[in-house]
Scaffold this motif. Sequence first.
Motif, PDB file in Angstrom:
ATOM      1  N   GLY A 160      -4.665  13.611  40.652  1.00 27.21           N
ATOM      2  CA  GLY A 160      -4.166  12.461  39.933  1.00 27.21           C
ATOM      3  C   GLY A 160      -2.656  12.434  40.007  1.00 27.21           C
ATOM      4  N   ASP A 161      -2.064  11.393  39.439  1.00 30.33           N
ATOM      5  CA  ASP A 161      -0.619  11.193  39.479  1.00 30.33           C
ATOM      6  C   ASP A 161      -0.027  11.301  38.078  1.00 30.33           C
ATOM      7  N   GLY A 162       1.182  11.821  37.976  1.00 30.48           N
ATOM      8  CA  GLY A 162       1.820  11.933  36.663  1.00 30.48           C
ATOM      9  C   GLY A 162       3.172  12.598  36.760  1.00 30.48           C
ATOM     10  N   ALA A 163       3.879  12.603  35.633  1.00 31.42           N
ATOM     11  CA  ALA A 163       5.213  13.211  35.580  1.00 31.42           C
ATOM     12  C   ALA A 163       5.508  13.673  34.165  1.00 31.42           C
ATOM     13  N   ALA A 164       6.367  14.675  34.057  1.00 36.56           N
ATOM     14  CA  ALA A 164       6.858  15.136  32.761  1.00 36.56           C
ATOM     15  C   ALA A 164       8.315  15.520  32.914  1.00 36.56           C
ATOM     16  N   ALA A 165       9.094  15.250  31.859  1.00 33.34           N
ATOM     17  CA  ALA A 165      10.535  15.501  31.893  1.00 33.34           C
ATOM     18  C   ALA A 165      10.953  16.339  30.697  1.00 33.34           C
ATOM     19  N   PHE A 166      11.850  17.305  30.948  1.00 35.47           N
ATOM     20  CA  PHE A 166      12.377  18.169  29.897  1.00 35.47           C
ATOM     21  C   PHE A 166      13.897  18.130  29.933  1.00 35.47           C
ATOM     22  N   ILE A 167      14.502  17.877  28.774  1.00 30.12           N
ATOM     23  CA  ILE A 167      15.948  17.962  28.624  1.00 30.12           C
ATOM     24  C   ILE A 167      16.262  19.324  28.027  1.00 30.12           C
ATOM     25  N   LEU A 168      17.056  20.108  28.747  1.00 29.61           N
ATOM     26  CA  LEU A 168      17.390  21.472  28.350  1.00 29.61           C
ATOM     27  C   LEU A 168      18.869  21.562  28.003  1.00 29.61           C
ATOM     28  N   GLU A 169      19.173  22.489  27.106  1.00 29.21           N
ATOM     29  CA  GLU A 169      20.554  22.659  26.652  1.00 29.21           C
ATOM     30  C   GLU A 169      20.904  24.132  26.582  1.00 29.21           C
ATOM     31  N   ALA A 170      22.108  24.488  27.027  1.00 30.74           N
ATOM     32  CA  ALA A 170      22.603  25.851  26.839  1.00 30.74           C
ATOM     33  C   ALA A 170      22.705  26.125  25.345  1.00 30.74           C
TER      34      ALA A 170
END
Length: 323
Positions: A160-170
């Motif tokens: 299947g198709d999909g995406a996930a995004a993570f915003i990371l910080e020091a």
Amino acid sequence: MAQGVKIVASSHYVPKDVVTNDDLATIMDTNDEWIQAHTGIKTRHVSLQGENTSDLATKAAQQAFEQTSLTPDDIDLIIVTTFTPDGLAPSTAALVQRNLQANNAWAYDISTACAGFVFGLSTADKFLKAGTAKHALVISAEVNSKMMDFHDRTSAVFFGDGAAAFILEASSENLVIAEDMHTIGNAEVVHSGLIAPLHELSENNSPQTTAFHQEGRQVFSEVERLIPKHISELLQKNGLAPDDIDYFIPHQANLRIIEMLAKRLQQPMSKFVTNVAKYGNTSSAGIAMGLDELRHHVSLQGKKVLLTGFGAGFTYGSILCQF
């Protein structure tokens, strides 16, 4: 210099079109009973509205930004993990950078197939800890459907198709407390998008790519041979046992592989995050989508979560996260 990294926000996105096993049975010799028995997959989301990998990645990122006061201008680094890019150049990450207008970010892709999110998170972790970047955006995105040969029912039913995004910080926090990565180059087990070199100079020369192909039984055997031992050794090196892990998020290859891992590690399936039944195998996005779902459904404060990716190459690795 920051000592660690924390997750600021995360989100996932899937195309709106849902393809059931019965839908697939109308275009190939298969059926719902066979697919569920062999894979545990019931449905998958498929990009049928013209959305490419960069589009899915962008939408997942935009949803993540809605959860924080940060803007794309705050991002220093964008990593997109995918083995279904929009094209070889520019990188899918560069297209996402353009779409988001993340003008201060440099961007590139990582291609380690289904282990992509683990490798992407590991890479971003290093840049943030080194002080090279303060904020990073790690996205795993796949449009597997465009690479499928729908005559190959042993492969096409999985994906299947999909995406996930993570915003990371020091941060003073330390999300990644242990990791272990491996690569065994073998294009015979799983391959996709192979481009053959020229054999003669001709006006008819034009690049051609191959569809996705996997030797399913061999993949299962390799996972069974390598991954339980890999997980056990990583935990043992860090003074831990499988019982000490609160949640496991393995690559969402198929439900039977995940059940095998649970059995070999002597852990209940309740500790294994799964989304493969509703999304299918979304390659590098599967672990990322699973972690995003987990973050938004339970409190992870004080919990240990093991992310384990494995796939084409044969590339595999794990990251132990402490929340």
